[in-house]
Design an enzyme around this catalytic site. Structure first.
Site, PDB file in Angstrom:
ATOM      1  N   CYS A 113       0.823  -1.225   0.000  1.00 46.01           N
ATOM      2  CA  CYS A 113       0.000   0.000   0.000  1.00 46.01           C
ATOM      3  C   CYS A 113       0.854   1.272   0.000  1.00 46.01           C
ATOM      4  CB  CYS A 113      -0.937  -0.008   1.192  1.00 46.01           C
ATOM      5  SG  CYS A 113      -1.839  -1.556   1.338  1.00 46.01           S
ATOM      6  N   HIS A 117      -3.449   6.716   2.330  1.00 44.81           N
ATOM      7  CA  HIS A 117      -3.848   5.389   1.864  1.00 44.81           C
ATOM      8  C   HIS A 117      -5.262   5.098   2.374  1.00 44.81           C
ATOM      9  CE1 HIS A 117      -4.179   1.212   1.146  1.00 44.81           C
ATOM     10  NE2 HIS A 117      -3.893   0.834   2.377  1.00 44.81           N
ATOM     11  N   ASN A 172     -10.290  -0.957  -0.153  1.00 43.18           N
ATOM     12  CA  ASN A 172      -8.841  -0.749  -0.069  1.00 43.18           C
ATOM     13  C   ASN A 172      -8.185  -1.445  -1.267  1.00 43.18           C
ATOM     14  OD1 ASN A 172      -6.103  -1.077   0.492  1.00 43.18           O
ATOM     15  ND2 ASN A 172      -6.413  -1.438   2.671  1.00 43.18           N
TER      16      ASN A 172
HETATM   17  O1  UT7 Z   1      -3.876  -1.701   3.600  1.00 45.58           O
HETATM   18  C1  UT7 Z   1      -2.919  -2.068   4.513  1.00 45.58           C
HETATM   19  C2  UT7 Z   1      -3.080  -1.340   5.792  1.00 45.58           C
HETATM   20  N1  UT7 Z   1      -4.201  -1.876   6.473  1.00 45.58           N
HETATM   21  C3  UT7 Z   1      -4.772  -1.214   7.462  1.00 45.58           C
HETATM   22  O2  UT7 Z   1      -4.386  -0.135   7.792  1.00 45.58           O
HETATM   23  C4  UT7 Z   1      -5.893  -1.929   8.214  1.00 45.58           C
HETATM   24  C5  UT7 Z   1      -5.920  -1.507   9.664  1.00 45.58           C
HETATM   25  N2  UT7 Z   1      -6.905  -2.239  10.432  1.00 45.58           N
HETATM   26  C6  UT7 Z   1      -8.249  -2.006  10.348  1.00 45.58           C
HETATM   27  O3  UT7 Z   1      -8.684  -1.203   9.544  1.00 45.58           O
HETATM   28  C7  UT7 Z   1      -9.136  -2.701  11.322  1.00 45.58           C
HETATM   29  O4  UT7 Z   1      -8.356  -3.391  12.274  1.00 45.58           O
HETATM   30  C8  UT7 Z   1     -10.147  -3.694  10.669  1.00 45.58           C
HETATM   31  C9  UT7 Z   1     -11.178  -2.944   9.881  1.00 45.58           C
HETATM   32  C10 UT7 Z   1      -9.411  -4.686   9.787  1.00 45.58           C
HETATM   33  C11 UT7 Z   1     -10.894  -4.487  11.760  1.00 45.58           C
HETATM   34  O5  UT7 Z   1     -11.539  -3.555  12.638  1.00 45.58           O
HETATM   35  P1  UT7 Z   1     -11.336  -3.629  14.198  1.00 45.58           P
HETATM   36  O6  UT7 Z   1     -12.125  -2.541  14.787  1.00 45.58           O
HETATM   37  O7  UT7 Z   1      -9.851  -3.661  14.485  1.00 45.58           O
HETATM   38  O8  UT7 Z   1     -12.004  -5.020  14.534  1.00 45.58           O
HETATM   39  P2  UT7 Z   1     -11.453  -6.218  15.433  1.00 45.58           P
HETATM   40  O9  UT7 Z   1     -10.674  -7.154  14.598  1.00 45.58           O
HETATM   41  O10 UT7 Z   1     -10.802  -5.664  16.674  1.00 45.58           O
HETATM   42  O11 UT7 Z   1     -12.795  -6.901  15.865  1.00 45.58           O
HETATM   43  C12 UT7 Z   1     -13.741  -6.211  16.723  1.00 45.58           C
HETATM   44  C13 UT7 Z   1     -15.007  -7.050  16.799  1.00 45.58           C
HETATM   45  C14 UT7 Z   1     -14.747  -8.507  17.171  1.00 45.58           C
HETATM   46  O12 UT7 Z   1     -15.838  -8.941  17.931  1.00 45.58           O
HETATM   47  P3  UT7 Z   1     -15.747  -9.044  19.551  1.00 45.58           P
HETATM   48  O13 UT7 Z   1     -14.574  -9.925  19.832  1.00 45.58           O
HETATM   49  O14 UT7 Z   1     -15.528  -7.642  20.012  1.00 45.58           O
HETATM   50  O15 UT7 Z   1     -17.072  -9.616  19.921  1.00 45.58           O
HETATM   51  C15 UT7 Z   1     -14.740  -9.212  15.832  1.00 45.58           C
HETATM   52  O16 UT7 Z   1     -15.110 -10.556  15.956  1.00 45.58           O
HETATM   53  O17 UT7 Z   1     -15.657  -7.072  15.540  1.00 45.58           O
HETATM   54  C16 UT7 Z   1     -15.796  -8.425  15.092  1.00 45.58           C
HETATM   55  N3  UT7 Z   1     -15.587  -8.446  13.641  1.00 45.58           N
HETATM   56  C17 UT7 Z   1     -16.578  -8.328  12.756  1.00 45.58           C
HETATM   57  N4  UT7 Z   1     -17.900  -8.171  12.899  1.00 45.58           N
HETATM   58  C18 UT7 Z   1     -18.648  -8.060  11.791  1.00 45.58           C
HETATM   59  C19 UT7 Z   1     -14.404  -8.571  12.981  1.00 45.58           C
HETATM   60  N5  UT7 Z   1     -14.626  -8.525  11.651  1.00 45.58           N
HETATM   61  C20 UT7 Z   1     -15.953  -8.382  11.498  1.00 45.58           C
HETATM   62  C21 UT7 Z   1     -16.777  -8.263  10.370  1.00 45.58           C
HETATM   63  N6  UT7 Z   1     -18.110  -8.089  10.566  1.00 45.58           N
HETATM   64  N7  UT7 Z   1     -16.294  -8.286   9.103  1.00 45.58           N
END
Ligand code: UT7
Length: 330
Positions: A122, A255, A286
């Protein structure tokens, strides 16, 4: 004893034009949620994504890149034979040789440009801008096409709801050429090799039984933390290196990874209220190396940003690698 002659080029370089191509299949959140366990509201709130573009039959990273390049060259009022260098940034390259840049040059019918690929995920496009700027100022190149292109949809693991809804297919290109006034500021770049494993594509040689192709894997929370702390500081340094105060910046084009990362950086840098902020992620998801040139093209084509304004570009991703610079908009 004779000393070697040295090349010398233009005092400055500038972005002359932009071009864009998006996969023609639009997949909205409701459709992606028929493939993964998620919902539209969660995706919008956590990332800002409402839909993404994926390729349709016949579209590839090469055809998208060629379309974006053709448009950029046309908008520059130039012809393809004036392009002496084609730098291509991608991570969706399943063929190591020849470079994807060489295949795009063939598709375009460019006569004999220098061609090579950059693998910096990226951050790849901003690495390309840095190289083009240096090549033009040293006199090695005169007119450089820099294109970021990705077709990531085939590399998505539909069983992984942490990545499957994020990534997309598209290409964005710019023509960069000589300038009499400064129009590409200093590049701030680097990496955090201690986190080289947090975003990966599986190695083709280590696929598990039954897996037909590599999957894109990401530890999202770790990347999020790095982007909102370390990269935010490097973004501030990029602005300072260009000699600008926050209120002197017109446009912010990070990005397109997550609107919450963008918002956090805006707050930390105290960028002005009225600044134009690229939010192409809403329509595009993305698209890795293509995300910044596509977002750049979008703010110009929509009329949100105009020629002559100063825009801060900051790419970050797998490596973990980052690169950014302030540019004057074409
Ligand atoms: O391009 C390269 C650079 N990439 C980036 O910069 C990406 C950076 N990271 C992010 O943008 C975020 O970490 C994500 C969008 C990938 C994920 O978001 P998050 O707020 O970090 O979610 P998480 O993985 O901490 O999950 C939070 C909750 C969890 O549930 P509990 O444990 O709190 O009950 C996950 O199971 O959200 C749940 N979850 C989802 N729920 C619905 C994780 N993915 C999903 C989903 N739909 N797709």
């Amino acid at each position: 004893m004779a000393t070697l002659a040295m090349s010398s080029g233009s005092t400055s370089a500038r972005i002359i034009s932009t071009g864009a191509a998006r996969g023609s299949r639009v997949v909205d959140n409701d459709e992606i949620c028929t493939m993964i366990d998620s919902n539209d509201e969660w995706i919008r709130q956590r990332t800002g994504i409402t839909q993404r573009h994926w390729v349709a039959e016949g579209e590839t990273a090469v055809t998208l890149a060629a379309d974006a390049c053709r448009q950029a060259v046309e908008r520059a009022g130039m012809t393809l034979d004036q392009i002496d260098t084609l730098i291509l940034a991608t991570v969706s390259n399943s063929q190591q040789m020849p470079s994807m840049a060489a295949r795009v040059a063939q598709e375009l019918g460019c006569p004999s440009p220098a061609v090579f690929d950059i693998s910096a995920a990226c951050a790849g496009f901003c690495h390309g801008v840095a190289l083009a700027d240096s090549l033009i100022r040293t006199g090695t190149s005169t007119h450089v096409l820099v294109v970021g292109t990705e077709v990531l949809s085939p590399y998505l693991d539909m069983a992984d709801r942490g990545t499957a809804f994020i990534f997309s297919d598209g290409a964005g290109a710019v023509v960069i050429g000589p300038s009499e006034v400064p129009a590409i500021g200093p590049t701030i770049w680097g990496s955090d090799p201690s986190h080289s494993e947090v975003i990966t594509l599986d190695d083709w040689e280590s696929l598990v039984d039954g897996q037909e192709r590599p999957y894109l894997r990401m530890e999202g929370t770790k990347v999020f933390r790095w982007a909102t702390t370390f990269v935010a500081e490097r973004t501030r340094e990029t602005l300072e290196a260009a000699g600008l105060a926050p209120e002197e910046l017109d446009v912010f084009i990070p990005h397109q990874a997550n609107n919450r990362i963008t918002d956090s950086t805006l707050r930390q840098l105290k960028l002005p209220e009225g600044i134009v902020v690229a939010r192409d992620i809403a329509q595009m998801g993305n698209s890795s190396a293509a995300s910044i040139p596509l977002a750049l093209d979008a703010v110009l084509q929509s009329g949100e940003a105009r020629s002559g304004q100063k825009a801060l570009l900051m790419g970050f991703g797998a490596g973990l690698a980052y690169a950014g610079q302030v540019v004057v908009l074409p």
